[in-house]
Every structure is written in C-alpha cells, then in structure tokens.
Design a protein around this motif. Structure first.
Motif, short mmCIF file in Angstrom:
data_model
loop_
_atom_site.label_atom_id
_atom_site.label_comp_id
_atom_site.label_asym_id
_atom_site.label_seq_id
_atom_site.Cartn_x
_atom_site.Cartn_y
_atom_site.Cartn_z
N ILE A 60 0.82 -1.21 0.00
CA ILE A 60 0.00 0.00 0.00
C ILE A 60 0.86 1.27 0.00
N ARG A 61 2.17 1.12 -0.23
CA ARG A 61 3.03 2.29 -0.24
C ARG A 61 2.60 3.28 -1.32
N GLU A 62 2.31 4.50 -0.91
CA GLU A 62 1.85 5.58 -1.80
C GLU A 62 0.58 5.20 -2.56
N ALA A 63 -0.21 4.28 -2.02
CA ALA A 63 -1.45 3.89 -2.69
C ALA A 63 -2.45 5.04 -2.67
N PRO A 64 -3.11 5.33 -3.79
CA PRO A 64 -4.12 6.39 -3.80
C PRO A 64 -5.18 6.21 -2.72
N ALA A 65 -5.51 4.96 -2.38
CA ALA A 65 -6.54 4.73 -1.36
C ALA A 65 -6.18 5.37 -0.02
N LEU A 66 -4.89 5.42 0.30
CA LEU A 66 -4.47 6.07 1.54
C LEU A 66 -4.90 7.54 1.56
N TYR A 67 -4.70 8.19 0.44
CA TYR A 67 -5.00 9.63 0.34
C TYR A 67 -6.50 9.87 0.23
N VAL A 68 -7.18 9.03 -0.53
CA VAL A 68 -8.63 9.17 -0.67
C VAL A 68 -9.32 8.97 0.68
N ALA A 69 -8.92 7.93 1.40
CA ALA A 69 -9.55 7.66 2.69
C ALA A 69 -9.31 8.80 3.68
N ASP A 70 -8.09 9.27 3.73
CA ASP A 70 -7.77 10.35 4.67
C ASP A 70 -8.56 11.61 4.34
N GLU A 71 -8.67 11.93 3.06
CA GLU A 71 -9.38 13.14 2.65
C GLU A 71 -10.87 13.03 2.99
N LEU A 72 -11.47 11.88 2.73
CA LEU A 72 -12.90 11.71 2.99
C LEU A 72 -13.21 11.75 4.48
N VAL A 73 -12.36 11.11 5.27
CA VAL A 73 -12.58 11.11 6.72
C VAL A 73 -12.42 12.52 7.28
N LYS A 74 -11.46 13.27 6.77
CA LYS A 74 -11.31 14.67 7.18
C LYS A 74 -12.60 15.44 6.94
N GLN A 75 -13.31 15.07 5.89
CA GLN A 75 -14.53 15.78 5.52
C GLN A 75 -15.78 15.16 6.13
#
Length: 452
Positions: free
Chosen positions: A330-345
């Motif tokens: 999962i290194r630099e996986a887009p899912a990491l960034y998508v999940a973090d952004e959605l949870v922030k919101q």
C-alpha cells in the motif's frame, strides 16, 4: 553458485527465492530476528503470486536459507546481493544509509574473490561509493562491485524474474561480467538480452525506466482530465494512440495516479540527481505535481456531485486498498489519500481489499482507523452506503457485472477510479457511474432518490 542476499524485503526475498529455485545455494540475511524466524518456519511475509510455491520447494530441497548473521552468509559466497531499502528523504534524495552501513562491514568478511552486487535502486555513483567503503578493509583484488537493477512488477515479480525482458549488468570488470552472465543465462534462454554496460549507466537505467513509465501514466491522466472537459472518452483516445507502434498499448490506462514503492521514489530520486548536477528536470516536476492531485481527484468529483465538501452523515464503500492488484503493498497507494481526505470531511468508510487490509491498517492514520470498518467480503462493503469508490483494479471487482449494484446498494452510485466497467452497461443497469476521463452516467431514478 553460493549466493548471499542481504535484505529480505520485497526485492531480496523474490530474488533469493528465484535464484534458489534455479539451482543455486542461497542464504538470505536480515537483522529482523522475528522476520528471519518467520521465514525459517516456512512462512512468506508478503503476498506475491507464485512466490510461495517456489519458496516452499527451495526450502524443502535445502537451497534457501535464512540467518541474521551476515558473516555466515558472506564468507563462502561467490556473489553478494545488496537488496536494502533506499527510501526517499524529504528532498527526494535516496537514503543510502543501509547500503553504506553494510558496505562498511563487508570488507572484513571477504576471504576469496567475491562479486558485490547493488540490486537496490540507488543513485548514480553508488557503486563507486560502495567500492570505496569495502576497499577500506579489503584488498581491491578480492572483489568487484556491480550494478544490477531489478525490473520487477509487483503482482508479476516471479514471472518477471524467471523470464526477464532484459538483464542489465553494470561493471567494468570482465571477470565480474562473466560471473554475472553465467548466473543469469538460465533465465534468458528464449533469447532476451543480457546487456553489459558501465556502472553509472546501469544505475541511471533503472531510474530512467521508471520515470518514463510514470510520465506515460501521468500523460494519460492529463488527457483524461481534458476528455472530461471537452466531452471525449479517454478509452477511445487510448485505443487510438495505443495502436501506434511508436507509443505502444501499455501504461495508457487513465486512473487516480500511480503509487507503490518504485515510481514515486524513483521519480523523486532522478529529479534530485538532476538538480544536484545543475539540471532542472521540468517534465518530472510536472509528473510529480499532477500525480499528487490525481490521487484525490476522485474526491473532487464527489464534492462536485454532492455539491459540498462536508460528508458528515455519509458512509462510503471502498473497494481496493493496495496501490495495484495482485499485491498487498500500500506504499503511496491512492486509497491512503482518498480515505484520509474523505474522513477529514466527515465521512465514514467501509473498506475491502483481497490482500491489503492488514498493511493498510498499519500505514494509515488513526483518524482513518477510527472511522473505517474493514470487511472481508466485497459485498459487505456495499451495505447501507451512499456510494462506492473503486481505488484498485482487482480482477474480482470486474467479475460482478454492473447490473448487481442496483439491487445491493441503498444508493447505486459508483465513483470508479480505475474505469472497470463499460459505460453502456452502466447506463442500462440503472446506476449513476462516474469514472475517469469518460462521460458520466447519471441515472434519473438514482438522482431522484438522492434528492429525497
């Protein structure tokens, strides 16, 4: 041959196992006692198709061994492979501390002529640095340092190793070149080339290859972004240009950006090397910038669709956590960034991946963990959600036809970051389907339900 492999990460474990399977005696070294114990017990700590079978066979036939004692592995070795991590620093420079630490220890362990091989992806000039470090304790006649970059695709690494398109060997020593050629000849019986060149060209070849592929992916993502604005379909554009033999069909699929352990790190490293040598690598500036924004582009589509960036009270399903299919990386996986952004919101998530749930949990933020339910059946990620987000193109996500979404989802709305489904099928299935670089399918009944 007797081979020592220093480092049992992804490259080290795959390389050591494949060399053992071809008849060599291989000893793999790692400082992690727990990991070595796991390997000795016959357990493979990574998911890679085909690896477990040859791992088991090599251990059973006593050709593959594991130890924490580097001297034990190196003393009788004909070849020592350095398969050590070279993570990027904050400025993109590859961290060579692990490589140089081992190089500083090797000199005192050499008793007969040994080929020392940099298998790790390292900056130009590293072979010279390793040679100097070893020579502080060993006669230069006792060793040669070779660059031998790996070109393994995660998810197809065993096949790539056993049947390489090419083998690159960087050395100015005929003796070392002969030994390395003999080692690799069984893998290229079909006629693919073993290319011998100087060390610096070999080191740069690996970076250049990955930077080129990352650029190709990013170019198509830019084309996809234009397609969305002009009403074109990136799938048609891909087919139109992919049949040109000068361009080729591979790495032309639009999506939500590249990830993994190689492309991001190697693009940063070659960019840093260029800067250190007074060259402004403008193309890679753009590649990195575009890829960062592309990773969360699907969130921007969701904001546009819902007309807000406040997702409080909404629950989204996520299919796919690994950076690509057939791996748990999962290194630099887009899912990491998508999940973090959605949870922030304010969103809550229900996430599924065939292999990467464990690695994702270890890598993501506590905020994401607190707001995500991980399930072990892809259908469970469809229950009571407001929309499904697809981040990885696992084959099993293709097998359910789009027709089933309407029956299994409260709101059959799909945000597909990997363009898995045919647009006409999605339209006929009665779902709202938003993908990358293609016209959105907006179903009136779904929209009426959403408004209610």
């Amino acid at each position: 041959m007797n081979i020592a492999v220093i480092g049992t990460g992804y490259v080290g474990l795959v390389s050591g196992t494949c060399f053992a399977d071809s008849g060599n005696n291989v000893t793999c070294v790692d400082i992690d006692e727990k990991k070595v114990k796991t390997l000795r017990e016959g357990n493979v700590p990574i998911y890679e198709p085909g690896l477990e079978a040859i791992f088991d066979r090599s251990i059973r036939e006593n050709r593959l061994h594991f130890t924490t004692d580097m001297a034990e592995a190196v003393t009788d070795a004909d070849i020592v492979f350095l398969c050590l991590p070279t993570p990027p620093g904050g400025d993109g420079q590859a961290d060579l501390s692990a490589v140089m630490k081992v190089a500083g220890q090797l000199g005192g362990m050499l008793t007969d002529y040994t080929v020392i091989v940099n298998k790790s992806t390292v900056p130009v000039g590293t072979a010279d640095r390793v040679r100097e470090a070893i020579a502080e304790q060993a006669d230069p006649e006792l060793f040669d340092v070779v660059s031998n970059p790996e070109f393994l695709r995660e998810g197809a690494a065993v096949e790539d190793f056993m049947k390489p398109e090419r083998v690159v060997i960087g050395t100015g020593s005929e003796r070392a070149a002969d030994i390395m050629t003999t080692l690799y000849e069984p893998f290229v019986r079909s006629g693919n080339p073993i290319i011998v060149m100087d060390e610096r060209s070999s080191e740069l070849t690996k970076y250049a290859a990955n930077a080129m592929l990352a650029t190709k992916i990013t170019f198509m993502n830019e084309i996809a972004n234009i397609c969305e604005r002009v009403g074109a379909n990136v799938d048609n554009v891909r087919r139109g240009i992919g049949t040109d033999s000068r361009i080729g069909k591979r790495f032309l699929f639009a999506g939500i950006g590249y990830g993994g352990s190689c492309f991001p790190k190697d693009v940063q490293a070659i960019h840093y090397t260029a800067a250190q040598n007074g060259y402004d690598f403008k193309i890679l500036d753009s590649v990195m910038k575009v890829n960062e924004s592309q990773k969360v582009s699907i969130v921007r589509k969701m904001e546009a669709y819902y007309g807000t960036n406040d997702f409080s009270g909404k629950t989204f399903g996520v299919w796919g956590l690994s950076f690509k299919p057939e791996t748990d990386d999962i290194r630099e996986a887009p899912a990491l960034y998508v999940a973090d952004e959605l949870v922030k919101q304010g969103a809550r998530l229900i996430a599924y991946d065939p292999e990467a749930i464990g690695t994702f949990k270890r890598a993501t933020t506590q905020r994401v963990l607190d707001n995500t339910t991980f399930v072990h059946d892809q259908k469970d990620a469809l229950e009571d959600i407001d929309a499904l987000i697809i981040c990885t193109e696992w084959n099993e996500f293709r097998r359910p036809t789009v027709d089933h979404f309407k029956d299994e989802m409260k709101q059959p709305v799909i945000f597909d970051g990997r363009n898995l489904y045919d647009l006409d099928r999605a339209r006929n299935a009665g779902i709202t389907y938003i993908s990358v670089g293609r016209p959105s399918v907006i179903h009136e009944e779904v929209e009426e339900g959403r408004k209610v």
